[in-house]
Design an enzyme around this catalytic site. Structure first.
Site, PDB file in Angstrom:
ATOM      1  N   ALA A   1       0.720  -1.155   0.055  1.00  0.00           N
ATOM      2  CA  ALA A   1      -0.023  -0.013   0.037  1.00  0.00           C
ATOM      3  C   ALA A   1       0.783   1.275   0.014  1.00  0.00           C
ATOM      4  O   ALA A   1       2.139   1.165   0.483  1.00  0.00           O
ATOM      5  CB  ALA A   1      -0.815   0.015   1.423  1.00  0.00           C
ATOM      6  N   ASP A   2       0.412   2.285  -0.394  1.00  0.00           N
ATOM      7  CA  ASP A   2       1.080   3.519  -0.657  1.00  0.00           C
ATOM      8  C   ASP A   2      -0.011   4.679  -0.264  1.00  0.00           C
ATOM      9  O   ASP A   2      -0.956   4.545  -0.909  1.00  0.00           O
ATOM     10  CB  ASP A   2       1.861   3.739  -1.812  1.00  0.00           C
ATOM     11  CG  ASP A   2       2.799   4.924  -1.547  1.00  0.00           C
ATOM     12  OD1 ASP A   2       3.862   4.913  -0.788  1.00  0.00           O
ATOM     13  OD2 ASP A   2       2.497   5.883  -2.104  1.00  0.00           O
ATOM     14  N   THR A   3       0.140   5.529   0.404  1.00  0.00           N
ATOM     15  CA  THR A   3      -0.679   6.808   0.727  1.00  0.00           C
ATOM     16  C   THR A   3       0.048   8.175   0.505  1.00  0.00           C
ATOM     17  O   THR A   3       1.162   8.129   0.988  1.00  0.00           O
ATOM     18  CB  THR A   3      -1.165   6.631   2.418  1.00  0.00           C
ATOM     19  OG1 THR A   3      -1.769   5.219   2.296  1.00  0.00           O
ATOM     20  CG2 THR A   3      -2.175   7.705   2.435  1.00  0.00           C
TER      21      THR A   3
END
Length: 192
Positions: A69-71
């Protein structure tokens, strides 16, 4: 035996995944997070999430699924990364003050050589921020490792006037969408 590998060292993602009762192990991956020329923010977070899950899968050479995941925080179409200094943090908070911005998270699951991904967007509105309060916030140490320079789950919650969309997305892992991806591979949540 875990069902899943979380390709992230993030304590927030670890807590969120544990919150929905998924059995998993963590592994850290190191990828280049440079934004490509003319890359749209949603393409950026999707690409990084996919790279993390794929690298985690290669590192572990396992039959298990790997979640990446990447935010990022986006204001006026511009990606705000993690602040590199106090001045950088104060500039970011000034940009967010009294406005609505987007928090985008790419989530990717690699399993048996295939990668499935989603991008989730939450709209966050900040109240107008007092510059003295922003200085005090920097002193807490919280902004240092947060995209956009704030953490909604911590002291930064006092800045937030309203959110539209997934709260867990703003923290770093949209749980409804993550559960949906996990279900596609038969990974169970709500386990004890």
């Amino acid at each position: 035996m875990p069902d899943l590998i979380l390709a992230s060292a993030s304590p927030r993602r670890k807590e969120l995944l544990a919150q929905i009762g998924v059995v998993f192990e963590q592994c850290n991956v190191d990828i280049d997070e440079t934004v490509l020329p003319a890359e749209r923010p949603e393409d950026y977070v999707r690409r990084l999430a996919c790279e993390k899950s794929q690298q985690g899968s290669q590192q572990n050479a396992s039959q298990w699924a790997v979640l990446g995941a990447d935010t990022t925080v986006v204001v006026d179409g511009k990606i705000l990364g993690k602040p590199v200094s106090k001045e950088d943090s104060l500039v970011m908070l000034k940009q967010l003050s009294g406005r609505t911005h987007q928090v985008m998270t790419g989530v990717a699951l690699t399993y048996q050589g295939q990668t499935d991904s989603q991008v989730v967007v939450t709209h966050v509105t900040f109240k107008t921020l007092d510059p003295v309060l922003c200085q005090r916030y920097w002193q807490t140490g919280e902004p240092c490792d947060k995209a956009g320079g704030y953490g909604i789950q911590g002291f930064g919650a006092v800045f937030v006037e309203k959110i539209e969309g997934s709260y867990s997305n703003v923290v770093g892992l949209p749980l409804a969408e993550t559960a949906e991806l996990l279900c596609k591979t038969g990974i169970k949540f709500w386990q004890h």
